[in-house]
Design an enzyme around this catalytic site. Structure first.
Site, PDB file in Angstrom:
ATOM      1  N   GLN A   6      41.798  32.392  52.287  1.00 51.42           N
ATOM      2  CA  GLN A   6      42.158  32.763  53.653  1.00 51.42           C
ATOM      3  C   GLN A   6      43.561  33.377  53.696  1.00 51.42           C
ATOM      4  O   GLN A   6      44.509  32.812  53.171  1.00 51.42           O
ATOM      5  CB  GLN A   6      42.079  31.507  54.553  1.00 51.42           C
ATOM      6  N   ASP A  21      35.007  38.580  50.334  1.00 52.33           N
ATOM      7  CA  ASP A  21      35.761  39.255  51.403  1.00 52.33           C
ATOM      8  C   ASP A  21      35.777  40.770  51.193  1.00 52.33           C
ATOM      9  O   ASP A  21      36.112  41.520  52.103  1.00 52.33           O
ATOM     10  CB  ASP A  21      37.221  38.741  51.422  1.00 52.33           C
ATOM     11  N   LYS A  78      34.172  29.572  59.605  1.00 54.37           N
ATOM     12  CA  LYS A  78      33.445  30.039  58.414  1.00 54.37           C
ATOM     13  C   LYS A  78      32.650  28.889  57.801  1.00 54.37           C
ATOM     14  O   LYS A  78      31.499  29.057  57.405  1.00 54.37           O
ATOM     15  CB  LYS A  78      34.433  30.642  57.397  1.00 54.37           C
TER      16      LYS A  78
END
Ligand code: NDP
Length: 282
Positions: A96, A119, A52
């Protein structure tokens, strides 16, 4: 023989589009910054985080890393999220997953400001998607829609079967296909006659996390098969939920694993980082 859908190439195309737009914004004096929070050092998470950050660098998005120890408490993480929410220099916040067991993931997801929820996991983002309001969309299902669109696969009026009903893949996938005017069936572990249900699909999307589960008998001749699974086979090799060797003989189009949906997830995160600017201005 099915056409192979090249997720790597489509993801590269999307990242180039984001990069061009970020460059324009920078010329106008606007930067986009993503906060990447990792708790502990789970090896798989570290790989995802690295990918990422690499994509951010390529696109010209600034990534700021927050690496916290395995023993971090929920209160400490909530305090960090709160400070990132309030920081006007941060556009997107990514925590995460998975988080260590002492931390309640839902609490953390719910604490992220919906305007920075790149997200797309916050309940407000999920609700916005289901009623058609603007908001962040979970990256993996958003990536699947792009794969279908950019491969010229029509969704409107088609029978789409999504296997898996998780909050991050299956459910938002179904909502997005509905928005594209497909006729959507969501199947799961309690579905009866799964092979029969799957064979109805013009578009079959698999997201169950079982290596090579979907053999030829699950696939309709000429169907588009999109495999979200990321698993290891008996030899430890990466594979999807679909038995590719069998499926490619029957399907019309198919995504490989790796190189299908996986790269799209990261590309769509970049799209969401860009979208955060608009959502914050709204
Ligand atoms: P979850 O474990 O959260 O959900 C799995 C779903 O599959 C559940 O809804 C479950 O049904 C269903 N399921 C399990 N076994 C069967 C079965 N035998 N028949 C029918 N349905 C079944 O998984 P995720 O959604 O998080 O992930 C799914 C896969 O996608 C994994 O391989 C994961 O690694 C991958 N993934 C890939 C991403 C990417 O970037 N490409 C991102 C996220 C995930 P029930 O609800 O009834 O238990």
């Amino acid at each position: 023989m099915a056409i192979q859908i090249d997720g790597k190439a489509i993801a590269a195309q999307i990242k180039d589009e984001v990069r061009a737009r970020i460059e324009q914004l920078r010329e106008q004096g606007t930067e986009v910054t993503l906060a990447v929070v990792q708790v502990g050092a789970d090896p798989a998470s570290s790989v995802y985080v690295r990918n990422k950050k690499k994509a951010c660098e390529y696109c010209g998005i600034i990534s700021r890393s927050y690496e916290l120890g395995e023993e971090t408490t929920q209160e400490e993480l909530l305090a960090l999220v709160q400070s990132l929410n309030e920081d006007p220099g941060i556009n997107g916040i990514l925590v995460q997953l998975p988080l260590p067991s002492q931390i309640d993931e839902d609490r953390i997801i719910g604490a992220i400001s919906p305007s920075k929820d790149v997200d797309g996991f916050h309940p407000q983002s999920v609700g916005a998607l289901s009623i058609g309001l603007p908001g962040f969309i979970s990256c993996t299902p958003a990536g699947v829609i792009q794969l279908l669109r950019r491969s010229g696969i029509e969704m409107e009026g088609k029978e789409a079967v999504v296997v898996g009903r998780s909050n991050i893949v299956g459910k938002p996938m179904a909502a997005l296909l509905l928005r594209e005017n497909a006729t959507v069936t969501v199947a799961h572990s309690r579905t009866k006659n799964l092979a029969e249900v799957c064979r109805r699909a013009d578009i079959l999307i698999t997201a169950i996390g079982k290596p090579k589960f979907f053999t030829g008998e699950y696939i309709r001749e000429g169907a588009a098969v999109i495999d979200c699974g990321i698993n290891r086979d008996e030899n430890g090799k990466l594979c999807g939920d679909v038995d590719y060797a069998e499926a490619e003989k029957i399907a019309g189009a198919i995504t490989p694993v790796p190189g299908g949906v996986g790269p799209m997830t990261v590309a769509m995160l970049m799209v969401n980082c860009l979208a955060s600017l608009e959502l914050q201005q709204a």
